[in-house]
Design an enzyme around this catalytic site. Structure first.
Site, PDB file in Angstrom:
ATOM      1  CE  LYS A 149      22.811  71.926  38.167  1.00 19.47           C
ATOM      2  NZ  LYS A 149      22.469  73.088  38.945  1.00 19.47           N
ATOM      3  CG  ASP A 172      31.824  72.197  31.252  1.00 25.16           C
ATOM      4  OD1 ASP A 172      32.342  71.217  31.822  1.00 25.16           O
ATOM      5  OD2 ASP A 172      31.342  73.148  31.886  1.00 25.16           O
ATOM      6  CG  ASP A 225      40.349  75.019  36.152  1.00 22.59           C
ATOM      7  OD1 ASP A 225      41.483  75.407  35.850  1.00 22.59           O
ATOM      8  OD2 ASP A 225      39.607  75.680  36.902  1.00 22.59           O
ATOM      9  CG  PHE A 242      35.599  83.315  36.036  1.00 24.04           C
ATOM     10  CD1 PHE A 242      34.313  83.138  35.534  1.00 24.04           C
ATOM     11  CD2 PHE A 242      35.904  82.792  37.276  1.00 24.04           C
ATOM     12  CE1 PHE A 242      33.348  82.451  36.261  1.00 24.04           C
ATOM     13  CE2 PHE A 242      34.947  82.110  38.013  1.00 24.04           C
ATOM     14  CZ  PHE A 242      33.669  81.943  37.498  1.00 24.04           C
ATOM     15  CG  ASP A 258      27.892  77.741  36.808  1.00 26.92           C
ATOM     16  OD1 ASP A 258      28.857  76.998  36.547  1.00 26.92           O
ATOM     17  OD2 ASP A 258      27.508  77.980  37.957  1.00 26.92           O
TER      18      ASP A 258
HETATM   19  C1  PRP Z   1      33.414  72.194  36.115  1.00 24.26           C
HETATM   20  C2  PRP Z   1      33.592  71.373  34.854  1.00 24.26           C
HETATM   21  C3  PRP Z   1      34.401  70.197  35.323  1.00 24.26           C
HETATM   22  C4  PRP Z   1      35.236  70.779  36.445  1.00 24.26           C
HETATM   23  C5  PRP Z   1      36.618  71.037  35.937  1.00 24.26           C
HETATM   24  O1  PRP Z   1      32.298  71.729  36.793  1.00 24.26           O
HETATM   25  O2  PRP Z   1      32.365  70.989  34.302  1.00 24.26           O
HETATM   26  O3  PRP Z   1      33.568  69.151  35.782  1.00 24.26           O
HETATM   27  O4  PRP Z   1      34.626  72.004  36.853  1.00 24.26           O
HETATM   28  O5  PRP Z   1      37.457  71.478  36.961  1.00 24.26           O
HETATM   29  P1  PRP Z   1      38.749  70.689  37.420  1.00 24.26           P
HETATM   30  O6  PRP Z   1      39.477  70.195  36.220  1.00 24.26           O
HETATM   31  O7  PRP Z   1      39.546  71.742  38.177  1.00 24.26           O
HETATM   32  O8  PRP Z   1      38.328  69.580  38.333  1.00 24.26           O
HETATM   33  P2  PRP Z   1      31.576  72.519  37.986  1.00 24.26           P
HETATM   34  O9  PRP Z   1      32.065  71.974  39.299  1.00 24.26           O
HETATM   35  O10 PRP Z   1      31.729  73.993  37.791  1.00 24.26           O
HETATM   36  O11 PRP Z   1      30.045  72.059  37.851  1.00 24.26           O
HETATM   37  P3  PRP Z   1      28.969  72.351  36.667  1.00 24.26           P
HETATM   38  O12 PRP Z   1      29.438  71.573  35.469  1.00 24.26           O
HETATM   39  O13 PRP Z   1      27.682  71.829  37.209  1.00 24.26           O
HETATM   40  O14 PRP Z   1      28.944  73.840  36.410  1.00 24.26           O
END
Ligand code: PRP
Length: 183
Positions: free
Chosen positions: A45, A102, A105, A154, A161
């Site tokens: 999301k 978004d 990481d 963070f 979120d």
């Molecule tokens: C976040 C973001 C990416 C992912 C990045 O999603 O939107 O999809 O983490 O992390 P990475 O590079 O370590 O894999 P999240 O799982 O928090 O879900 P959300 O977008 O629904 O908040």
């Protein structure tokens, strides 16, 4: 009354900075995809706020689609094991696909998604991410369009979120440490 801003230690990227950079990215994408088909794929999301603004800065005709994935892990660490909760409605074979995220990481989520989407035969597959945390990268990912490179803090707001809250903040902020240490 407690408001969301009270939980923000510092504003990392202001709403104005986001607006300016999103406009630049939209212009760049519009130039790169001029006279070409374009499908924006938003990963739910977190990327919704960014998609909504970015698509209005893209002047070439384009379609949008959404996918939802769930990474197994805690709320602050992604494990890289990914499950599809909602797949695309669109058949991407032969399409120019631009994934809108978004944040990148560790790179695990996008590594998984790009590998999976590649098997469906898109004409091209690129990535646009508002934020990138290069210091956290575990898997190398080629990001074609990046809004901002940020330090390992963070971050919340503008789609991002903590415990599903703060996505509606209009800026990117750093969550106060005591908020996530309590969890
Ligand atoms: C976040 C973001 C990416 C992912 C990045 O999603 O939107 O999809 O983490 O992390 P990475 O590079 O370590 O894999 P999240 O799982 O928090 O879900 P959300 O977008 O629904 O908040």
């Amino acid at each position: 009354m407690h408001c969301m801003d009270d939980d923000v230690a510092e504003v990392l990227i202001s709403a104005e900075q986001i607006r300016t950079r999103t406009r630049e990215l939209g212009q760049q994408i519009s130039r790169d995809y001029q006279d070409q088909d374009l499908l924006l794929v938003c990963v739910l999301k977190g990327a919704t706020a960014f998609l909504a603004d970015l698509m209005r800065e893209i002047t070439v005709p384009h379609a949008i689609d959404f996918m939802a994935i769930s990474s197994y892990g805690t709320s602050t660490e992604s494990s890289g094991v990914v499950r599809i909760l909602k797949d695309l409605d669109t058949n991407i074979a032969g399409r120019n696909v631009l994934i809108v995220e978004d944040i990148i990481d560790t790179g695990r989520t996008l590594s998984y998604i790009t590998q999976m989407l590649k098997t469906r035969g898109p004409k091209s597959l690129r990535i646009c991410s508002l934020l990138s945390k290069p210091s956290r990268r575990e898997i190398e990912i080629r990001v074609d369009y990046v809004g901002f490179e940020i330090p390992n803090k963070f971050v919340i707001g503008y789609g991002l979120d903590f415990g599903e809250i703060y996505r509606s903040l209009p800026y990117i902020g750093v969550l106060r440490q005591e908020k996530y240490e309590k969890e």
